[in-house]
Design a protein around this motif. Sequence first.
Motif, PDB file in Angstrom:
ATOM      1  N   UNK A  65       4.215  40.184 -24.017  1.00 26.85           N
ATOM      2  CA  UNK A  65       4.505  41.480 -24.629  1.00 26.85           C
ATOM      3  C   UNK A  65       3.207  42.257 -24.817  1.00 26.85           C
ATOM      4  N   UNK A  66       3.280  43.580 -24.854  1.00 31.51           N
ATOM      5  CA  UNK A  66       2.098  44.344 -25.254  1.00 31.51           C
ATOM      6  C   UNK A  66       1.876  44.138 -26.759  1.00 31.51           C
ATOM      7  N   UNK A  67       0.724  44.550 -27.240  1.00 30.82           N
ATOM      8  CA  UNK A  67       0.451  44.509 -28.682  1.00 30.82           C
ATOM      9  C   UNK A  67       1.496  45.383 -29.364  1.00 30.82           C
ATOM     10  N   UNK A  68       2.193  44.833 -30.351  1.00 35.19           N
ATOM     11  CA  UNK A  68       3.273  45.568 -31.005  1.00 35.19           C
ATOM     12  C   UNK A  68       3.470  45.083 -32.432  1.00 35.19           C
ATOM     13  N   UNK A  69       4.317  45.779 -33.166  1.00 31.92           N
ATOM     14  CA  UNK A  69       4.724  45.373 -34.517  1.00 31.92           C
ATOM     15  C   UNK A  69       6.247  45.402 -34.585  1.00 31.92           C
ATOM     16  N   UNK A  70       6.775  44.772 -35.614  1.00 35.54           N
ATOM     17  CA  UNK A  70       8.212  44.829 -35.908  1.00 35.54           C
ATOM     18  C   UNK A  70       8.379  45.526 -37.247  1.00 35.54           C
ATOM     19  N   UNK A  88      -1.567  38.856 -36.229  1.00 35.28           N
ATOM     20  CA  UNK A  88      -2.556  39.188 -37.255  1.00 35.28           C
ATOM     21  C   UNK A  88      -3.869  38.429 -37.041  1.00 35.28           C
ATOM     22  N   UNK A  89      -4.293  38.343 -35.764  1.00 33.19           N
ATOM     23  CA  UNK A  89      -5.580  37.716 -35.443  1.00 33.19           C
ATOM     24  C   UNK A  89      -5.559  36.207 -35.297  1.00 33.19           C
ATOM     25  N   UNK A  90      -4.409  35.563 -35.489  1.00 30.75           N
ATOM     26  CA  UNK A  90      -4.321  34.101 -35.342  1.00 30.75           C
ATOM     27  C   UNK A  90      -3.439  33.753 -34.148  1.00 30.75           C
ATOM     28  N   UNK A  91      -3.807  32.677 -33.448  1.00 30.60           N
ATOM     29  CA  UNK A  91      -3.075  32.257 -32.261  1.00 30.60           C
ATOM     30  C   UNK A  91      -2.486  30.857 -32.468  1.00 30.60           C
ATOM     31  N   UNK A  92      -1.196  30.704 -32.118  1.00 35.81           N
ATOM     32  CA  UNK A  92      -0.510  29.408 -32.215  1.00 35.81           C
ATOM     33  C   UNK A  92       0.435  29.263 -31.030  1.00 35.81           C
ATOM     34  N   UNK A  93       0.724  28.020 -30.665  1.00 34.06           N
ATOM     35  CA  UNK A  93       1.677  27.721 -29.602  1.00 34.06           C
ATOM     36  C   UNK A  93       2.902  27.068 -30.224  1.00 34.06           C
ATOM     37  N   UNK A  94       4.091  27.495 -29.765  1.00 35.98           N
ATOM     38  CA  UNK A  94       5.347  26.993 -30.312  1.00 35.98           C
ATOM     39  C   UNK A  94       6.266  26.529 -29.192  1.00 35.98           C
ATOM     40  N   UNK A 102       6.586  35.416 -38.760  1.00 38.39           N
ATOM     41  CA  UNK A 102       5.930  36.584 -38.192  1.00 38.39           C
ATOM     42  C   UNK A 102       5.634  37.551 -39.327  1.00 38.39           C
ATOM     43  N   UNK A 103       4.403  38.037 -39.373  1.00 38.72           N
ATOM     44  CA  UNK A 103       3.950  38.847 -40.514  1.00 38.72           C
ATOM     45  C   UNK A 103       4.445  40.280 -40.491  1.00 38.72           C
ATOM     46  N   UNK A 104       4.793  40.798 -39.317  1.00 35.83           N
ATOM     47  CA  UNK A 104       5.129  42.212 -39.205  1.00 35.83           C
ATOM     48  C   UNK A 104       3.911  43.051 -38.831  1.00 35.83           C
ATOM     49  N   UNK A 105       2.758  42.394 -38.716  1.00 34.66           N
ATOM     50  CA  UNK A 105       1.530  43.083 -38.299  1.00 34.66           C
ATOM     51  C   UNK A 105       1.412  43.015 -36.783  1.00 34.66           C
ATOM     52  N   UNK A 106       0.353  43.594 -36.219  1.00 31.39           N
ATOM     53  CA  UNK A 106       0.198  43.624 -34.768  1.00 31.39           C
ATOM     54  C   UNK A 106       0.206  42.217 -34.175  1.00 31.39           C
ATOM     55  N   UNK A 107       0.919  42.089 -33.034  1.00 22.75           N
ATOM     56  CA  UNK A 107       1.088  40.768 -32.434  1.00 22.75           C
ATOM     57  C   UNK A 107       1.399  40.867 -30.955  1.00 22.75           C
TER      58      UNK A 107
END
Length: 129
Positions: A65-70, A88-94, A102-107
């Motif tokens: 996805x492009x950088x986006x928010x919800x 929000x600046x953190x990367x994780x694999x699921x 999901x924080x609702x911030x840019x992702x």
Amino acid sequence: MTSPFRALGLALACSALALSIQSAHAEESAAKFSRESLLNKRVALESNDIDARVIRVRFPKGFKTPLHTHEGPGPRYVLKGKLKVEDDGQSHTYVPGDVFWETGKEMTVENIGRGEAEIIIFEMAAAKK
């Protein structure tokens, strides 16, 4: 009078029935109801009126996805695939069965698996008037 062979046959039949009932009961008790908490998070929302949404999202292999928010934060449940989430600046694999917040911030979300990936989004946002 009952012959010894007939009595033995009846005893064996009763034993087989008892074993069959025990086996069925053991299988039934092995498949018990279970409940498992996957995520517990206290949330302070900016409004008393909330729109709650449940959304299914499918990601083709290799899609990012492009950088986006919800509109709102919330839990996300991975149904299939392997996703790299930068939120929000953190990367994780699921992977399937994982739940993340999901924080609702840019992702961004990237499907890094071998096939299609799929998640369920539970979103909570201030109600639109």
